[in-house]
Design a protein around this motif. Structure first.
Motif, PDB file in Angstrom:
ATOM      1  N   GLU A   6      -9.249   2.406   6.997  1.00  9.50           N
ATOM      2  CA  GLU A   6      -9.477   2.628   5.341  1.00  9.50           C
ATOM      3  C   GLU A   6      -9.040   1.299   4.423  1.00  9.50           C
ATOM      4  O   GLU A   6      -9.184   1.506   3.480  1.00  9.50           O
ATOM      5  CB  GLU A   6      -8.352   4.238   5.199  1.00  9.50           C
ATOM      6  CG  GLU A   6      -9.244   5.293   5.309  1.00  9.50           C
ATOM      7  CD  GLU A   6      -8.262   5.926   5.654  1.00  9.50           C
ATOM      8  OE1 GLU A   6      -6.986   6.386   4.578  1.00  9.50           O
ATOM      9  OE2 GLU A   6      -8.463   7.168   6.110  1.00  9.50           O
ATOM     10  N   ASN A   7      -8.087   0.853   5.581  1.00  8.16           N
ATOM     11  CA  ASN A   7      -7.377  -0.616   4.106  1.00  8.16           C
ATOM     12  C   ASN A   7      -7.544  -1.812   4.282  1.00  8.16           C
ATOM     13  O   ASN A   7      -7.997  -2.358   3.852  1.00  8.16           O
ATOM     14  CB  ASN A   7      -6.229   0.006   4.318  1.00  8.16           C
ATOM     15  CG  ASN A   7      -5.514   0.533   3.249  1.00  8.16           C
ATOM     16  OD1 ASN A   7      -4.917   0.333   2.715  1.00  8.16           O
ATOM     17  ND2 ASN A   7      -4.818   1.743   4.653  1.00  8.16           N
ATOM     18  N   GLN A  30       0.324  -1.444   0.392  1.00 10.74           N
ATOM     19  CA  GLN A  30      -0.214   0.329  -0.114  1.00 10.74           C
ATOM     20  C   GLN A  30       0.853   1.468  -0.315  1.00 10.74           C
ATOM     21  O   GLN A  30      -0.028   2.279   0.050  1.00 10.74           O
ATOM     22  CB  GLN A  30      -0.852  -0.154   1.367  1.00 10.74           C
ATOM     23  CG  GLN A  30      -2.092  -0.516   1.424  1.00 10.74           C
ATOM     24  CD  GLN A  30      -2.714  -1.302   0.167  1.00 10.74           C
ATOM     25  OE1 GLN A  30      -3.254  -0.237  -0.470  1.00 10.74           O
ATOM     26  NE2 GLN A  30      -2.795  -2.738  -0.202  1.00 10.74           N
TER      27      GLN A  30
END
Length: 142
Positions: free
Chosen positions: A64-65, A10
């Motif tokens: 969020e991930n 990420q």
């Protein structure tokens, strides 16, 4: 799950604080608020220099991930590791959370979606009420 590899993919930094926050959530059978998580970490890892702001920022990043999710309770957001699908019973008095999975409910949701020409991609079911202990307390008040 390997947090280090996930964060690298990420483009995010791997830190000891992030690792401890994630592993504490992963290894804890309870749903924890950010404050509860902070207190557990401070108790289990007194040597770790971590602040409550770091806990909040890390929880936001993990959410969020898609690595964690939260349940809104009367006493705040409670976090859990994203895992196989399950639903929740949530006590509105004490905040107790009971996880459950019921195939009949899942089939009924699919049926309702199909009847309405709707394609389900995800869902969350949270049922609110009073747990057994809080029901007893309510009766004692009367």
């Amino acid at each position: 799950m390997n947090l280090r590899e996930f964060l690298k993919k990420q483009g995010l930094n791997f830190t000891k604080q992030r690792e401890i926050i994630f592993s504490t959530l992963y290894n804890n059978p309870n749903h924890l608020t950010a404050e509860d998580l902070y207190l557990v970490i401070k108790k289990q890892h007194p040597e770790l220099n971590i602040g409550i702001a770091t806990v909040y920022r890390t929880l936001a990043m993990l959410e969020e991930n898609g690595l964690i999710s939260f349940i809104q309770c009367s006493n705040g957001k409670k976090f859990e590791i994203s895992k196989s699908h399950h639903d929740h019973l949530i006590c509105t008095a004490c905040g107790k959370i009971v996880e459950f999975h019921n195939n009949e409910i899942e089939k009924l949701q699919e049926k309702i979606a199909k009847e309405n020409s709707f394609k389900l991609t995800n869902h969350i079911m949270q049922l609110y009420g009073l747990c057994e202990e809080c029901q007893k307390k309510e009766k004692e008040k009367l």
